[in-house]
Design an enzyme around this catalytic site. Structure first.
Site, PDB file in Angstrom:
ATOM      1  N   HIS A 148     -40.123 -27.117  -7.628  1.00 13.66           N
ATOM      2  CA  HIS A 148     -39.390 -27.802  -6.562  1.00 13.66           C
ATOM      3  C   HIS A 148     -39.600 -27.009  -5.276  1.00 13.66           C
ATOM      4  O   HIS A 148     -38.729 -26.285  -4.807  1.00 13.66           O
ATOM      5  CB  HIS A 148     -37.914 -27.933  -6.907  1.00 13.66           C
ATOM      6  CG  HIS A 148     -37.594 -29.188  -7.640  1.00 13.66           C
ATOM      7  ND1 HIS A 148     -37.726 -30.438  -7.061  1.00 13.66           N
ATOM      8  CD2 HIS A 148     -37.193 -29.404  -8.918  1.00 13.66           C
ATOM      9  CE1 HIS A 148     -37.400 -31.370  -7.949  1.00 13.66           C
ATOM     10  NE2 HIS A 148     -37.081 -30.774  -9.075  1.00 13.66           N
ATOM     11  N   ASP A 165     -34.685 -30.803  -5.447  1.00 14.44           N
ATOM     12  CA  ASP A 165     -33.602 -30.426  -6.356  1.00 14.44           C
ATOM     13  C   ASP A 165     -32.282 -30.343  -5.600  1.00 14.44           C
ATOM     14  O   ASP A 165     -31.231 -30.757  -6.096  1.00 14.44           O
ATOM     15  CB  ASP A 165     -33.923 -29.102  -7.055  1.00 14.44           C
ATOM     16  CG  ASP A 165     -34.324 -27.995  -6.085  1.00 14.44           C
ATOM     17  OD1 ASP A 165     -34.740 -28.280  -4.942  1.00 14.44           O
ATOM     18  OD2 ASP A 165     -34.248 -26.811  -6.481  1.00 14.44           O
ATOM     19  N   HIS A 193     -66.195 -31.637  -1.542  1.00 16.04           N
ATOM     20  CA  HIS A 193     -66.664 -31.254  -2.873  1.00 16.04           C
ATOM     21  C   HIS A 193     -68.103 -31.720  -3.067  1.00 16.04           C
ATOM     22  O   HIS A 193     -68.425 -32.892  -2.868  1.00 16.04           O
ATOM     23  CB  HIS A 193     -65.776 -31.863  -3.960  1.00 16.04           C
ATOM     24  CG  HIS A 193     -64.364 -31.361  -3.925  1.00 16.04           C
ATOM     25  ND1 HIS A 193     -63.991 -30.129  -4.407  1.00 16.04           N
ATOM     26  CD2 HIS A 193     -63.241 -31.923  -3.417  1.00 16.04           C
ATOM     27  CE1 HIS A 193     -62.697 -29.958  -4.236  1.00 16.04           C
ATOM     28  NE2 HIS A 193     -62.217 -31.026  -3.624  1.00 16.04           N
ATOM     29  N   TYR A 217     -47.211 -44.895   3.875  1.00 19.27           N
ATOM     30  CA  TYR A 217     -45.833 -44.874   4.354  1.00 19.27           C
ATOM     31  C   TYR A 217     -45.809 -45.229   5.842  1.00 19.27           C
ATOM     32  O   TYR A 217     -46.609 -44.698   6.616  1.00 19.27           O
ATOM     33  CB  TYR A 217     -45.212 -43.487   4.182  1.00 19.27           C
ATOM     34  CG  TYR A 217     -45.068 -43.008   2.752  1.00 19.27           C
ATOM     35  CD1 TYR A 217     -45.267 -43.844   1.667  1.00 19.27           C
ATOM     36  CD2 TYR A 217     -44.720 -41.690   2.493  1.00 19.27           C
ATOM     37  CE1 TYR A 217     -45.132 -43.386   0.374  1.00 19.27           C
ATOM     38  CE2 TYR A 217     -44.574 -41.218   1.202  1.00 19.27           C
ATOM     39  CZ  TYR A 217     -44.780 -42.067   0.135  1.00 19.27           C
ATOM     40  OH  TYR A 217     -44.638 -41.604  -1.143  1.00 19.27           O
ATOM     41  N   GLU A 244     -28.471 -21.371  -0.494  1.00 19.57           N
ATOM     42  CA  GLU A 244     -27.559 -22.306  -1.154  1.00 19.57           C
ATOM     43  C   GLU A 244     -26.233 -22.465  -0.409  1.00 19.57           C
ATOM     44  O   GLU A 244     -25.476 -23.405  -0.695  1.00 19.57           O
ATOM     45  CB  GLU A 244     -27.319 -21.879  -2.599  1.00 19.57           C
ATOM     46  CG  GLU A 244     -28.556 -22.042  -3.468  1.00 19.57           C
ATOM     47  CD  GLU A 244     -28.346 -21.637  -4.907  1.00 19.57           C
ATOM     48  OE1 GLU A 244     -29.029 -22.183  -5.790  1.00 19.57           O
ATOM     49  OE2 GLU A 244     -27.493 -20.746  -5.164  1.00 19.57           O
TER      50      GLU A 244
END
Length: 382
Positions: free
Chosen positions: A96, A101, A234, A291, A362
């Site tokens: 994450h 999360d 590549h 998007y 946090e």
């Protein structure tokens, strides 16, 4: 449940999800955790909304009001975690690294608070898979399955290592870019590395294309935000073999349709002309249905900034050239997308999103919880 208990639960949930990250379209454990928490709060739960791992929670008040949707994405990235956190990823090569999360944990924290409130209207909790996919993504199938039918306002929060911990950042109008991903296949004629005159070298052609592509900055309006990056080339298998083919990939980011069209037209012309000049054939593949530009409704965003300013510092930030499929929700309902800063030098939270060392302060999580809850209460009443 007190606010302190909510905070403890939010941190606990965040750490549990962080230890068990899941990639786009595979968020099965995360999805079950979300559904279980919502159900325990007495919130109506629907799973498999457009995608197997999508979850929608509905909290309906007894009084008439608006319908407000709050969204959290839940997928992780294919990144090997390089932190020393005691709850670091237990899944090899998955992390994450973008804070999803925390998005899930903050929205569940808001659900804990709102489930005890006498709300008006309806609060709809959207837990979305596959934001990191970059193609179809999770928002589109959820919308097609009716996840935001009847929604008046929609809001989303993204944790960010680019802003100081606890600072909210957003802007009115165009906020995040439209990402046009491209893939260019170059077909030459291989041969021995000692005799390039007998070949059509696709690596040489690729280099010329890269050099010419970056000339697009001379063709677009310099005051319009714009990015083009070739991110991979590549080709080849040995030091003495000129290969037959080369493949290039990259991205174009724009906020303005005129700039976008000029850039896409320029890309195709460059590829065609360079390949023709050197005797190669080329194919350009563009990602379908990327998007859209993330556009915050100006009036709604002005109200949002006033509400957030009662919680913490709010800044109006320049546009971001990253992309978000939250933009698809904003095409259907008024709303605002905003960042919550987590950069804290004292705690070592100094790495950007998508870094293998990305970490979150946090202490900011309850600010996100409060933001979700306050926006829901305010806009269901309007």
């Amino acid at each position: 449940m007190s606010l302190e208990e909510v905070k403890e639960k939010v941190v606990e949930i965040r750490r549990e999800i962080h230890k068990h990250p899941e990639l786009s379209y595979k968020e099965f454990k995360t999805s079950k955790l979300i559904a279980d928490v919502l159900t325990s709060l007495g919130i109506e739960v629907e799973t498999g909304v457009g995608l197997p791992t999508a979850v929608v929670g509905r909290l309906k008040g007894k009084k008439v009001g608006k319908t407000v949707a709050l969204r959290a994405d839940m997928d992780a990235l294919p990144v090997k975690e390089e932190t020393s956190l005691p709850f670091k990823s237990e899944v090899e090569g998955v992390m994450h690294a973008c804070g999803h999360d925390t998005h899930v944990a903050m929205l569940l924290g808001a659900a804990m608070i709102l489930s005890r409130e006498d709300i008006q209207g309806e609060v709809r909790f959207l837990f979305q898979p596959a934001e990191e996919d970059g193609g179809m993504g999770g928002a589109k199938p959820m919308i097609e399955a009716g996840a935001i039918d009847g929604v008046d306002y929609v809001f989303g929060i993204h944790i960010s290592g680019s802003y100081p911990a606890g600072v909210f950042a957003t802007r009115k109008g165009p906020f995040m870019a439209l990402p046009d991903s491209f893939k260019i296949e170059i077909h030459g004629r291989g041969g021995h590395g000692s005799a390039p005159q007998e070949t059509v070298d696709p690596i040489f052609v690729a280099v010329q294309i890269v050099n010419q592509l970056y000339g697009v900055y001379r063709r677009v309006d310099p005051v319009q935000p714009f990015v083009i990056s070739v991110t991979s080339i590549h080709s080849g298998t040995a030091d003495n073999v000129i290969p037959d083919n080369a493949v290039m990939e990259g991205t174009i980011r724009t906020l303005d349709e005129t700039t976008r069209r000029r850039a896409l037209d320029y890309l195709r012309k460059v590829v065609d002309h360079v390949c023709e000049a050197h005797g190669a054939t080329c194919e350009v593949h563009m990602m379908e249905d990327p998007y859209p530009v993330t556009i915050n409704d100006p009036g709604t965003t002005e109200e949002v900034m006033k509400i957030l300013s009662k919680i913490s510092t709010v800044i109006e930030t320049p546009p971001i050239m990253g992309a978000e499929d939250f933009s698809r929700f904003l095409e259907r309902s008024k709303g605002t997308y905003f960042f919550l800063g987590t950069r804290n030098e004292k705690k070592g939270c100094v790495y950007p999103n998508h870094s293998s060392k990305f970490c979150v302060d946090e202490d900011v999580l309850m600010l996100g919880v409060r933001a979700h809850a306050e926006l829901a209460k305010h806009f269901t009443r309007t």
